[in-house]
Design an enzyme around this catalytic site. Structure first.
Site, PDB file in Angstrom:
ATOM      1  N   GLN A 203       0.662  -1.042  -0.006  1.00 18.41           N
ATOM      2  CA  GLN A 203       0.098  -0.017   0.178  1.00 18.41           C
ATOM      3  C   GLN A 203       0.745   1.360   0.051  1.00 18.41           C
ATOM      4  OE1 GLN A 203      -0.727  -2.973   1.805  1.00 18.41           O
ATOM      5  NE2 GLN A 203      -2.990  -2.855   2.212  1.00 18.41           N
ATOM      6  N   ASP A 243      -6.810   1.102  12.003  1.00 15.01           N
ATOM      7  CA  ASP A 243      -8.029   0.390  11.740  1.00 15.01           C
ATOM      8  C   ASP A 243      -9.168   0.221  12.951  1.00 15.01           C
ATOM      9  OD1 ASP A 243      -5.784  -0.432   9.653  1.00 15.01           O
ATOM     10  OD2 ASP A 243      -7.626  -0.520   9.079  1.00 15.01           O
TER      11      ASP A 243
HETATM   12  O1  MRU Z   1      -5.817  -3.519   4.571  1.00 17.01           O
HETATM   13  P1  MRU Z   1      -5.895  -2.056   4.353  1.00 17.01           P
HETATM   14  O2  MRU Z   1      -5.320  -1.595   3.171  1.00 17.01           O
HETATM   15  O3  MRU Z   1      -7.520  -1.491   4.224  1.00 17.01           O
HETATM   16  O4  MRU Z   1      -5.270  -1.212   5.653  1.00 17.01           O
HETATM   17  C1  MRU Z   1      -5.238   0.016   5.633  1.00 17.01           C
HETATM   18  C2  MRU Z   1      -4.674   0.476   6.777  1.00 17.01           C
HETATM   19  O5  MRU Z   1      -3.950  -0.024   7.676  1.00 17.01           O
HETATM   20  C3  MRU Z   1      -4.605   2.043   7.056  1.00 17.01           C
HETATM   21  O6  MRU Z   1      -3.540   2.563   7.787  1.00 17.01           O
HETATM   22  C4  MRU Z   1      -6.126   2.521   8.112  1.00 17.01           C
HETATM   23  O7  MRU Z   1      -7.231   1.597   7.643  1.00 17.01           O
HETATM   24  C5  MRU Z   1      -6.197   3.753   8.118  1.00 17.01           C
HETATM   25  S1  MRU Z   1      -6.815   4.500   6.713  1.00 17.01           S
HETATM   26  C6  MRU Z   1      -7.130   6.163   7.076  1.00 17.01           C
END
Ligand code: MRU
Length: 371
Positions: A203, A243
């Protein structure tokens, strides 16, 4: 935020098609594709398979999913079924359940004939709130960055390190961890961002794409480079998203975040978490034992996706055939490693008292409900 000069949000309702348009993030940073979601199955798949991702964005998407479900069938049974189908798509990010509960609580109190319109207007409200929350997080985070900049006498950039993508495409707009970066850059504070690649799904490449589009200087680094950079005085501040954060301030975020927090503590580097209030799980105290951690597909680790020299997007196998793989998607950083939580109402300590002081009505509601 803008993509090639055109302003976008990460999702928008198409009134004519009566469907949701999303940026299909599986193809970024190489290809910018829009996808239309027009069935409950589309919504569930888009969240589970990460066409949309990031805690705030999956919450907002789920709210639109409920709205679409209510158009097709506004009965109590369909309401519960859509809640169930969407809720089970991703277990860790609390914003999903938060948005679904908010929809269900409103809709159950209405006759079926009124549910479609009410659900759509609530989904719009959740999306707009997200934008405003993130804008405010940026304002508070900007002050932290400005304070660091003020202590630099040589005009060198403030060096931030971030993990995963807590950017505008992980929210409806602005992002959480990136909002202070965008606002600092726009205010003329010189920045340089170390962007962790964030295996297995990388990501960090999404973050690099965002920062590049906004003209913010950055370097993409391997996940293992952060500790070294910190030891050599190359990082002024770590800022990440979350999250799910518990009522005592334990922070669940993308796998690898905890190791960054440990390295930051060992090097006296401030470690901040950008935390929108819908990401607080007031019913959970100890993050390590109480937060369910999503186990994702082994292929995310055994394979890697990228663009070939010919320009096609391809997946390549990294591991030998038959290698066993484990893929926990998130980890928990205990509150004592967190310098501060940057929320829409200001910055607080990562503690029960800190969160309750900023959000007294939310803390009181949990006590009232006895959870
Ligand atoms: O698995 P993902 O790509 O959905 O994980 C995203 C994250 O861990 C982010 O840091 C989190 O959702 C915060 S987004 C503002």
């Amino acid at each position: 935020m803008k993509v090639d000069g055109t302003p976008y949000r990460s999702l928008w309702w198409d009134a004519e098609a009566e469907a949701l348009q999303i940026i299909d993030q599986r193809w970024l940073p190489h290809d910018f594709r829009i996808e239309q979601l027009d069935s409950l199955e589309d919504f569930a798949l888009a969240i589970r398979d990460m066409h949309v991702r990031g805690a705030p964005l999956i919450g907002a998407t789920a709210a639109y999913g409920m709205a679409l479900a209510m158009r097709l069938d506004p009965s109590d049974a369909a309401l519960q079924q859509s809640w169930d189908d969407l809720n089970k798509t991703r277990p860790t990010a609390i914003n999903l359940r938060w948005a679904l509960n908010r929809c269900r609580d409103l809709l159950l109190g209405l006759p079926p004939g009124q549910r479609q319109a009410a659900a759509l207007s609530l989904a719009h409200e959740i999306a707009e709130e997200d934008v405003e929350i993130n804008r405010r997080i940026g304002e508070h985070g900007l002050k932290v960055i400005q304070n660091i900049a003020a202590k630099k006498t040589d005009g060198s950039p403030v060096r931030l390190l971030t993990h995963c993508n807590a950017g505008w495409i992980a929210t409806v707009d602005w992002g959480t961890a990136t909002s202070p970066m965008y606002q600092a850059h726009d205010a003329g504070v010189p920045l340089h961002v170390w962007v962790d690649e964030t295996r297995p799904r990388n990501q960090g490449a999404l973050t690099a794409w965002e920062l590049g589009s906004h003209g913010i200087p950055h370097s993409y680094i391997t996940d293992n480079a952060g500790g070294h950079l910190m030891q050599h005085g190359q990082v002024d501040m770590v800022i990440i998203g979350t999250d799910r954060t518990t009522c005592q301030g334990d922070v669940c975020n993308k796998i690898g975040t905890y190791l960054k927090a440990l390295a930051a503590r060992d090097n006296d580097i401030p470690f901040y978490v950008a935390l929108p209030s819908p990401t607080i799980d007031w019913t959970v105290t100890d993050g390590i034992t109480e937060i369910p951690i999503e186990d994702r597909s082994p292929e995310e680790v055994s394979h890697i996706q990228g663009r070939t020299a010919e320009g096609t997007i391809s997946s390549l196998q990294v591991t030998p055939n038959g290698t066993g793989v484990a893929n926990p998607a998130f980890d928990v950083t205990p509150n004592h490693l967190v310098t501060g939580l940057i929320t829409e109402r200001g910055i607080c300590a990562a503690s029960e008292a800190g969160l309750a002081a900023l959000f007294p009505e939310m803390a009181a509601k949990v006590v009232e409900n006895g959870s």
